[in-house]
Design an enzyme around this catalytic site. Structure first.
Site, PDB file in Angstrom:
ATOM      1  N   ASP A 110      -0.242  -1.564 -17.218  1.00  0.00           N
ATOM      2  CA  ASP A 110      -1.638  -1.652 -16.756  1.00  0.00           C
ATOM      3  C   ASP A 110      -2.161  -3.082 -16.734  1.00  0.00           C
ATOM      4  OD1 ASP A 110      -1.578   1.074 -16.605  1.00  0.00           O
ATOM      5  OD2 ASP A 110      -2.948   1.452 -18.278  1.00  0.00           O
TER       6      ASP A 110
ATOM      7  N   ASP B  13       7.475   2.128  -3.213  1.00  0.00           N
ATOM      8  CA  ASP B  13       6.923   1.020  -3.991  1.00  0.00           C
ATOM      9  C   ASP B  13       8.001   0.369  -4.866  1.00  0.00           C
ATOM     10  OD1 ASP B  13       4.208  -0.193  -4.966  1.00  0.00           O
ATOM     11  OD2 ASP B  13       5.344   0.228  -6.795  1.00  0.00           O
TER      12      ASP B  13
ATOM     13  N   ASP C  17       1.305 -11.116   0.057  1.00  0.00           N
ATOM     14  CA  ASP C  17       0.526  -9.948   0.426  1.00  0.00           C
ATOM     15  C   ASP C  17       0.334  -9.017  -0.769  1.00  0.00           C
ATOM     16  OD1 ASP C  17      -0.626  -8.124   2.477  1.00  0.00           O
ATOM     17  OD2 ASP C  17       1.068  -6.854   1.925  1.00  0.00           O
TER      18      ASP C  17
ATOM     19  N   HIS D 239      -1.269  -5.306  -6.471  1.00  0.00           N
ATOM     20  CA  HIS D 239      -0.418  -4.131  -6.675  1.00  0.00           C
ATOM     21  C   HIS D 239       0.968  -4.506  -7.223  1.00  0.00           C
ATOM     22  CE1 HIS D 239      -3.425  -2.111  -4.169  1.00  0.00           C
ATOM     23  NE2 HIS D 239      -3.299  -3.120  -3.348  1.00  0.00           N
TER      24      HIS D 239
ATOM     25  N   GLU E 151      -3.033 -12.936  -1.764  1.00  0.00           N
ATOM     26  CA  GLU E 151      -4.131 -12.034  -1.437  1.00  0.00           C
ATOM     27  C   GLU E 151      -4.361 -11.120  -2.643  1.00  0.00           C
ATOM     28  OE1 GLU E 151      -5.182  -8.203   1.375  1.00  0.00           O
ATOM     29  OE2 GLU E 151      -3.178  -8.586   0.612  1.00  0.00           O
TER      30      GLU E 151
END
EC number: 3.2.1.1
Length: 487
Positions: A187, A204, A235, A239, A265
């Site tokens: 996390d 992913d 990019d 995430h 980003e």
């Protein structure tokens, strides 16, 4: 003389799918150099889901438009040879090429595999909705069209943390892959939106898996020498495991050059979150100034009710000026896109003045603002005013900056160059009525006249004996004043 650094994002979402973009960029290089553009951010050059994919549905990092895969040899933008040629031509004109790097996910796999997953709540990915069960997922990438050329690594389900489609049941969802050392990134290493925002789309990547990490290092050691690229735009980094990204960029710079320029980003306007991310990654790369973009959007919508003295509040360029890439618009914020948040046309010249004519931050000019956007999501071209603003940046936006941010509807600043024979610059903008601000430019200019380089105001301004002058601006406009004989 020092040279201002200026970045241009050389694409927008709705470019024609004609395979000619690399050629257009190469042809445009002399013009970009003349404007003072020092770096060009190119769209993703890798084979994606099909020939019209903007590049973010990424399939194969080792195919730059060279192999017959996904129904096409070229990408939306052209071929590998044309890409490398465009980079070379930019370099010949003193412009660094920045590659858009999409590492978060892989799309359009070559084969199905069976594996165990747990379905999680899309609103809170830390919340499990099921016990482990088996699905068939698109996770086997073996790149049949490339046939092991450059690299023979094959991707399997255990190289990913999650996927969004069960082909067996034809069900969509967010499926966390189960197995040894699996699970989302910690996390603390990804954004906490939706509980844990490791998963964004497609298959992913699992940055905890040593084979994934090794393959990305193998790839980067092939890609940079092959293309001659001078930097990366990263990019979707909110995430991606920040521990991996910090080390990856550190090692690239250590092995290549500290001058290899990288910005990311990190799409989150929160001040504290941005500060934490910069600290967690040891300030190894810059971030786009998302908060400033949203300030511009708000200012453009509230018009005269927006307090211009607060335009930089909470922004990266105010808090971390050496780490901020400032921008007005990009391919995600334009009409019809995922993060649509368009800055109104009337305010765009003012917003660009606020990034191009100031001392801090690296400004990025958006292709869609410069050349306009065609089709259903059409938008106007601001080339005429951007050309003028870029010329002012190139020739006059140097030296110490003094702000005159007292009035909520009219703000200004001066730039005083160290060379006393060079014209100072006085910038003023208004979101309401015609106005003026008294600003100091230097006693050596007493009796001299100043004119608006942007051509918005026809008056000339005389500097008083005390080095001060009252610089005017029309309502909802911007003016940039320099010595008349410098025009």
């Amino acid at each position: 003389m020092e040279r201002n650094q200026t970045l241009m994002q050389y694409f927008e979402w709705y470019l024609p799918n004609d395979g000619q973009h690399w050629n257009r960029l190469a042809a445009d290089a002399p013009h970009l150099a003349e404007l003072g553009i020092s770096q060009v951010w190119m769209p993703p050059a890798f084979k994606a889901t099909n020939d019209s994919d903007v590049g973010y549905g990424i399939y194969d990092l080792f195919d730059l438009g060279e192999f017959d895969q996904k129904g096409t040899v070229r990408t939306k933008y052209g071929t590998k040879d044309e890409y490398i040629q465009a980079i070379r031509v930019l370099k010949d004109h003193g412009i660094s090429a920045i590659a858009d790097l999409v590492l978060n996910h892989k799309a359009s796999a070559d084969g199905l595999e069976s594996f165990e997953v747990i379905e999680v709540d899309p609103e809170d990915r830390t919340k499990e909705l099921t016990e482990p069960f088996s699905i068939k997922g698109w996770t086997h990438f073996y790149f049949p069209g490339r046939r092991g050329h450059y690299n023979d690594f094959q991707w399997h389900w255990y190289h990913f943390t999650g996927t969004d489609f069960d082909a067996g049941r034809k069900q969509t969802g967010i499926y966390q892959i189960v197995g040894d050392n699996k699970g989302w990134s910690d996390d603390s290493l990804v954004d906490n939106e939706n509980g844990n925002y490791d998963y964004l789309m497609y298959a992913d990547l699992d940055f905890k898996h040593p084979e994934v990490v090794q393959n990305l290092y193998d790839w980067v050691n092939w890609f940079i020498p092959t293309t001659g690229i001078s930097g990366f735009r990263l990019d979707a980094i909110k995430h991606i495991d920040s521990f991996f990204m910090k080390n990856f960029i550190r090692d690239i710079k250590d092995n290549l050059s500290e001058d290899f320029y990288v910005f990311g980003e990190f799409w989150n306007p929160d001040e504290e979150t941005n500060t934490n991310y910069l600290e967690d990654t040891d300030y190894r790369f810059d971030l786009v100034d998302v908060k400033l973009h949203y300030n511009f959007q708000e200012a453009s919508e509230k018009e005269a009710n927006f307090d211009l003295t607060t335009i930089f509040d909470g922004s990266l360029v105010k808090n971390h000026p050496d780490s901020a890439v400032t921008f007005v618009e990009n391919h995600d914020t334009q009409k019809g896109q995922a993060l649509e948040s368009v800055v109104a046309d009337w305010f765009k010249p003012l917003a660009y003045g606020l990034i191009l004519l100031r001392q801090q931050g690296k400004p990025c000019v958006f292709y869609g603002d410069y050349y306009g956007v065609q089709g259903a999501h059409a938008q106007a071209s601001f080339q005429e005013i951007l050309d003028k603003l870029l010329m002012v940046r190139k020739y006059w936006a140097y030296g110490a900056e003094t702000d005159y941010f007292e009035d909520p509807n009219t703000i200004g600043w001066t730039r005083i160059p160290e060379e006393l024979d060079r014209s100072p610059l006085a910038v003023i903008l208004s979101n309401k009525d015609d106005a003026a601000i008294s600003m100091f430019v230097g006693t050596q200019w007493q009796g001299q006249s100043f004119s608006d380089q942007l051509g918005h105001h026809s008056d000339t301004v005389l500097v008083g004996k005390d080095g001060w002058a009252s610089f005017p601006v029309h309502g909802r406009s911007i003016s940039a004043w320099t010595l008349t004989n410098d025009l």
